[in-house]
Design a protein around this motif. Structure first.
Motif, PDB file in Angstrom:
ATOM      1  N   ASP A 116       0.807  -1.220   0.000  1.00  0.00           N
ATOM      2  CA  ASP A 116       0.000   0.000   0.000  1.00  0.00           C
ATOM      3  C   ASP A 116       0.841   1.271   0.000  1.00  0.00           C
ATOM      4  O   ASP A 116       0.295   2.370  -0.131  1.00  0.00           O
ATOM      5  CB  ASP A 116      -0.931   0.013   1.223  1.00  0.00           C
ATOM      6  N   GLN A 117       2.153   1.139   0.166  1.00  0.00           N
ATOM      7  CA  GLN A 117       3.011   2.322   0.167  1.00  0.00           C
ATOM      8  C   GLN A 117       3.129   2.952  -1.221  1.00  0.00           C
ATOM      9  O   GLN A 117       3.595   4.080  -1.354  1.00  0.00           O
ATOM     10  CB  GLN A 117       4.412   1.952   0.671  1.00  0.00           C
ATOM     11  N   GLN A 123       3.783   3.314  -9.380  1.00  0.00           N
ATOM     12  CA  GLN A 123       4.652   2.254  -9.874  1.00  0.00           C
ATOM     13  C   GLN A 123       4.980   2.465 -11.348  1.00  0.00           C
ATOM     14  O   GLN A 123       6.129   2.313 -11.770  1.00  0.00           O
ATOM     15  CB  GLN A 123       3.990   0.889  -9.678  1.00  0.00           C
ATOM     16  N   ARG A 124       3.970   2.847 -12.151  1.00  0.00           N
ATOM     17  CA  ARG A 124       4.217   3.112 -13.572  1.00  0.00           C
ATOM     18  C   ARG A 124       5.165   4.293 -13.753  1.00  0.00           C
ATOM     19  O   ARG A 124       6.007   4.289 -14.662  1.00  0.00           O
ATOM     20  CB  ARG A 124       2.891   3.376 -14.295  1.00  0.00           C
ATOM     21  N   ARG A 125       5.037   5.306 -12.900  1.00  0.00           N
ATOM     22  CA  ARG A 125       5.924   6.466 -13.003  1.00  0.00           C
ATOM     23  C   ARG A 125       7.382   6.068 -12.768  1.00  0.00           C
ATOM     24  O   ARG A 125       8.290   6.553 -13.455  1.00  0.00           O
ATOM     25  CB  ARG A 125       5.505   7.538 -11.992  1.00  0.00           C
ATOM     26  N   LEU A 126       7.609   5.195 -11.799  1.00  0.00           N
ATOM     27  CA  LEU A 126       8.971   4.734 -11.533  1.00  0.00           C
ATOM     28  C   LEU A 126       9.475   3.827 -12.652  1.00  0.00           C
ATOM     29  O   LEU A 126      10.647   3.885 -13.030  1.00  0.00           O
ATOM     30  CB  LEU A 126       9.028   4.003 -10.190  1.00  0.00           C
ATOM     31  N   GLU A 127       8.597   2.992 -13.195  1.00  0.00           N
ATOM     32  CA  GLU A 127       9.011   2.099 -14.274  1.00  0.00           C
ATOM     33  C   GLU A 127       9.418   2.871 -15.518  1.00  0.00           C
ATOM     34  O   GLU A 127      10.274   2.432 -16.282  1.00  0.00           O
ATOM     35  CB  GLU A 127       7.882   1.118 -14.600  1.00  0.00           C
ATOM     36  N   ARG A 128       8.812   4.049 -15.724  1.00  0.00           N
ATOM     37  CA  ARG A 128       9.176   4.854 -16.895  1.00  0.00           C
ATOM     38  C   ARG A 128      10.624   5.319 -16.839  1.00  0.00           C
ATOM     39  O   ARG A 128      11.235   5.574 -17.876  1.00  0.00           O
ATOM     40  CB  ARG A 128       8.251   6.075 -16.999  1.00  0.00           C
ATOM     41  N   ASP A 147      15.445  13.800  -4.408  1.00  0.00           N
ATOM     42  CA  ASP A 147      14.904  14.930  -5.169  1.00  0.00           C
ATOM     43  C   ASP A 147      14.972  14.681  -6.674  1.00  0.00           C
ATOM     44  O   ASP A 147      14.036  15.017  -7.413  1.00  0.00           O
ATOM     45  CB  ASP A 147      15.655  16.215  -4.819  1.00  0.00           C
ATOM     46  N   VAL A 148      16.077  14.104  -7.137  1.00  0.00           N
ATOM     47  CA  VAL A 148      16.221  13.829  -8.570  1.00  0.00           C
ATOM     48  C   VAL A 148      15.209  12.779  -9.016  1.00  0.00           C
ATOM     49  O   VAL A 148      14.566  12.916 -10.065  1.00  0.00           O
ATOM     50  CB  VAL A 148      17.657  13.363  -8.888  1.00  0.00           C
ATOM     51  N   ILE A 149      15.044  11.721  -8.220  1.00  0.00           N
ATOM     52  CA  ILE A 149      14.080  10.674  -8.570  1.00  0.00           C
ATOM     53  C   ILE A 149      12.671  11.249  -8.615  1.00  0.00           C
ATOM     54  O   ILE A 149      11.883  10.946  -9.520  1.00  0.00           O
ATOM     55  CB  ILE A 149      14.151   9.513  -7.564  1.00  0.00           C
ATOM     56  N   ALA A 150      12.334  12.090  -7.637  1.00  0.00           N
ATOM     57  CA  ALA A 150      11.000  12.694  -7.600  1.00  0.00           C
ATOM     58  C   ALA A 150      10.761  13.560  -8.829  1.00  0.00           C
ATOM     59  O   ALA A 150       9.670  13.550  -9.411  1.00  0.00           O
ATOM     60  CB  ALA A 150      10.842  13.519  -6.324  1.00  0.00           C
ATOM     61  N   ARG A 151      11.778  14.309  -9.250  1.00  0.00           N
ATOM     62  CA  ARG A 151      11.619  15.182 -10.414  1.00  0.00           C
ATOM     63  C   ARG A 151      11.467  14.371 -11.700  1.00  0.00           C
ATOM     64  O   ARG A 151      10.618  14.677 -12.540  1.00  0.00           O
ATOM     65  CB  ARG A 151      12.817  16.125 -10.519  1.00  0.00           C
ATOM     66  N   LEU A 152      12.278  13.322 -11.852  1.00  0.00           N
ATOM     67  CA  LEU A 152      12.213  12.521 -13.072  1.00  0.00           C
ATOM     68  C   LEU A 152      10.926  11.703 -13.156  1.00  0.00           C
ATOM     69  O   LEU A 152      10.359  11.533 -14.236  1.00  0.00           O
ATOM     70  CB  LEU A 152      13.424  11.589 -13.150  1.00  0.00           C
ATOM     71  N   LEU A 160       7.384   9.764  -2.339  1.00  0.00           N
ATOM     72  CA  LEU A 160       8.571   9.016  -2.726  1.00  0.00           C
ATOM     73  C   LEU A 160       9.419   8.680  -1.506  1.00  0.00           C
ATOM     74  O   LEU A 160       9.960   7.571  -1.398  1.00  0.00           O
ATOM     75  CB  LEU A 160       9.386   9.816  -3.737  1.00  0.00           C
ATOM     76  N   GLN A 161       9.535   9.612  -0.577  1.00  0.00           N
ATOM     77  CA  GLN A 161      10.317   9.356   0.629  1.00  0.00           C
ATOM     78  C   GLN A 161       9.718   8.212   1.443  1.00  0.00           C
ATOM     79  O   GLN A 161      10.444   7.379   1.991  1.00  0.00           O
ATOM     80  CB  GLN A 161      10.404  10.628   1.475  1.00  0.00           C
ATOM     81  N   GLN A 162       8.386   8.161   1.515  1.00  0.00           N
ATOM     82  CA  GLN A 162       7.735   7.065   2.233  1.00  0.00           C
ATOM     83  C   GLN A 162       8.037   5.725   1.564  1.00  0.00           C
ATOM     84  O   GLN A 162       8.340   4.732   2.235  1.00  0.00           O
ATOM     85  CB  GLN A 162       6.221   7.294   2.277  1.00  0.00           C
TER      86      GLN A 162
END
Length: 255
Positions: A116-117, A123-128, A147-152, A160-162
């Motif tokens: 649930d996190q 998940q799709r955003r990270l997979e991109r 910060d870079v991961i959140a922006r990309l 994202l931190q959670q």
């Protein structure tokens, strides 16, 4: 389009990736047929498919995060022209550019590990951006930062931190049982160089027999296997994890 097709396909067409897959699948069938003619039928090949170029007139739609193509009909002059060119590549080129889906145990993919996190959309955003496993998320955090991961990925920093906090929790990757004693292998991104964590389970200490490259190896007693272990990394970093194969731990406030 046929009235028997789903309304989404009638209105928006087909997903772009399915169109490409269908096209390449038919080319694969043609190649397989030619191979059968040459190997089984002993017939000489008189032609081969090398390059395919297509100019497709279609309407491009966005449905959620997916690109859809609807072929233009007669008189639809406003359609876009999409130029596709397919060429042959070698097996080595495919393997070099393909995603390694065996890089991590399925138990530790993003959705299974974070639950649930993380939502399906996140998940799709990270997979991109190429992040499909917990290991990849932790590696990217170490090299690029949150910060870079959140922006990309276009994810809120707090969400994202959670997710990354959960991803960094220790998890059991392997349990070995033999005559020389049981061994439990844990990945521990919170492990600091030169400092061994303190581990307790079933009211007793669990020896740490090895620690290197973000991994620790425990030597629990038989009565401690399967029990919830307390892992104290120091400086207020405290986690719990069950000593069983595939278990993902969780962070807690230091007692």
């Amino acid at each position: 389009m046929s009235a028997q097709m789903p309304q989404l396909i009638q209105d928006s067409g087909v997903p772009f990736d399915l169109f490409i897959q269908a096209l390449t699948e038919q080319l694969d069938k043609a190649q397989a047929s030619m191979a059968i003619k040459a190997r089984v039928g002993r017939m000489p090949l008189t032609f081969a498919v090398k390059d395919v170029s297509i100019d497709l007139r279609a309407f491009v739609h966005m449905v959620d995060d997916d690109v859809y193509l609807r072929p233009a009909g007669p008189g639809e002059a406003e359609a876009s022209t999409i130029k596709l060119a397919l060429t042959t590549i070698t097996k080595a080129m495919v393997e070099e550019n393909a995603v390694d889906f065996k890089a991590e145990d399925p138990k530790f993919n993003l959705k299974e590990a974070l639950g649930d996190q993380i939502s399906d959309d996140e998940q799709r955003r990270l997979e991109r951006i190429g992040v499909r496993t917990i290991t990849q998320l932790n590696e990217l955090k170490a090299t690029a930062g949150t910060d870079v991961i959140a922006r990309l990925s276009r994810m809120p920093v707090n969400r994202l931190q959670q997710a990354m906090m959960s991803a960094a929790a220790p998890r059991v990757t392997r349990v070995e049982r033999n005559d020389q004693g049981d061994r439990v292998h844990l990945t521990a991104p919170g492990l600091r160089a030169g400092r061994l964590p303190l581990v307790r389970a079933n009211g007793m200490s669990v020896p740490v027999v090895a620690a290197h490259d973000g991994e620790i190896v425990l030597a629990p007693m038989a009565m401690q296997l399967g029990c919830e272990a307390e892992v104290d990394f120091g400086d207020g970093e405290f986690a719990r994890v069950h000593l069983a194969d595939g278990q993902l731990g969780r962070w807690e406030a230091s007692p």
